[in-house]
Motif scaffolding. Sequence first.
Motif, short mmCIF file in Angstrom:
data_model
loop_
_atom_site.label_atom_id
_atom_site.label_comp_id
_atom_site.label_asym_id
_atom_site.label_seq_id
_atom_site.Cartn_x
_atom_site.Cartn_y
_atom_site.Cartn_z
N ARG A 313 -20.26 -1.35 -9.70
CA ARG A 313 -20.47 0.29 -8.69
C ARG A 313 -19.19 0.14 -8.09
N ILE A 314 -17.94 -0.87 -8.82
CA ILE A 314 -16.75 -0.12 -8.08
C ILE A 314 -16.17 1.10 -9.23
N VAL A 315 -16.94 0.34 -10.63
CA VAL A 315 -15.99 1.44 -11.63
C VAL A 315 -16.81 2.60 -11.93
N GLU A 316 -17.40 3.14 -11.39
CA GLU A 316 -18.57 4.10 -11.33
C GLU A 316 -18.61 4.76 -10.14
N SER A 317 -17.96 4.42 -9.07
CA SER A 317 -17.52 5.48 -7.99
C SER A 317 -16.04 5.28 -7.64
N PHE A 318 -15.29 4.75 -8.92
CA PHE A 318 -13.67 4.64 -8.90
C PHE A 318 -12.88 6.02 -8.20
N ASP A 319 -13.04 6.79 -8.66
CA ASP A 319 -12.51 8.18 -8.43
C ASP A 319 -12.93 8.49 -6.35
N ASP A 320 -13.48 8.17 -6.07
CA ASP A 320 -14.27 8.42 -4.52
C ASP A 320 -14.12 7.57 -3.67
N ILE A 321 -13.11 6.01 -4.13
CA ILE A 321 -12.44 5.38 -3.38
C ILE A 321 -11.43 4.36 -3.72
N SER A 322 -10.88 4.66 -4.19
CA SER A 322 -9.34 4.27 -4.87
C SER A 322 -8.31 4.92 -3.92
N GLY A 323 -7.70 4.22 -3.79
CA GLY A 323 -6.74 4.17 -3.31
C GLY A 323 -6.30 3.98 -1.61
N PRO A 324 -5.51 4.41 -0.88
CA PRO A 324 -4.21 4.24 -0.69
C PRO A 324 -3.80 2.83 -1.13
#
Length: 341
Positions: A313-324
């Motif tokens: 799940r994290i890999v598929e939505s990485f761009d939405d939930i990454s950072g800070p």
Amino acid sequence: MAAELAPAKNFHPFMERYEHEYHCLCHGSGVREVLGGLCSSFHDMGTGRSRSGRAPEIAYLVARDIVRTWRAMGRIDPDLVLTCGNAGDVRKAISASLLRGRGVLHIEQDIYNPIEMIAFADIITAPSGEYRDYLEEEYLLENVEVIGGYPHALHVRDLGLTHRGGGDFILLVLGGDLKGEDIPGVMGMVGALNRKVVVVPFRFSSDYVRGLAGSRDVRVLAGFVDLPSLMRDADLMIYGAGMGVTIEAAVMGVPSIKLRGFHRRHASVDLAESVGIPVAGADDLPFIVDDLKPPRSGGLVKKAERAVDNIGRIVESFDDISGPRGGLGSMRRIWNARKKF
């Protein structure tokens, strides 16, 4: 992805379940043995570092390997870099990722003694909410996701190995929880048990350890070792290693003793105690070695299933939930904590 042998076993279940094109940054043959059928290519990151090396020499070699990793990453051109563990491979991979402007997802297990460069990962995972809180409060990390378990447990289950014993030997694993000065005492106490012993010196010279054997009943192995198969056949295991061996012992049901190493706190100690593996000093071995019970799996496999799905799940939505990122403040906190180890 970048990993040493034990962390690579965490990636294996995820890679089998989620179809992506995978490339591996690693050193040594062990990772290739685990991930050989799942990676499109393997790239050498350099070599492991001996604790006995001098600081300037080690700094030069690490810098050289970061450049080597940066070049390999340029050939791969990854969309995302996955790292796991608390060793130099993670340091090199995250450093190269920063230089290449690539996102990093780091799977953290050691918690109390992470590598300082995870401060610059875009997302860090923790196996529990308690450990997430520790990472955030102690190291000021800002983007920690709970995955709920250790994916390595699925890899062990899928090997289809269950402890059967009957090999008429004790398996002694000398790993990263021990320092060089610990080895003579450990070898002396194990030799005094008057049992056949097979020694796997993961982090130490086999010639050095062989010189401390003192008995023809003690056999020291060299090179790459199929540790799970040895664990399956051993009557019991004594180990000075971390999370990977602890998970394997618990899932396979191998009666084991974890040697109390130089870590005052370690997630593998927490796990060992939770599944019924005693944590003891070398001097305690004669008093507990004949009264061991198989550890409990502690639901590790079921939790691992959930963990793999959460990583997906994290890999598929990485761009939405990454950072800070935690940044320099987190790096200093982790660096100061590592000095105590």
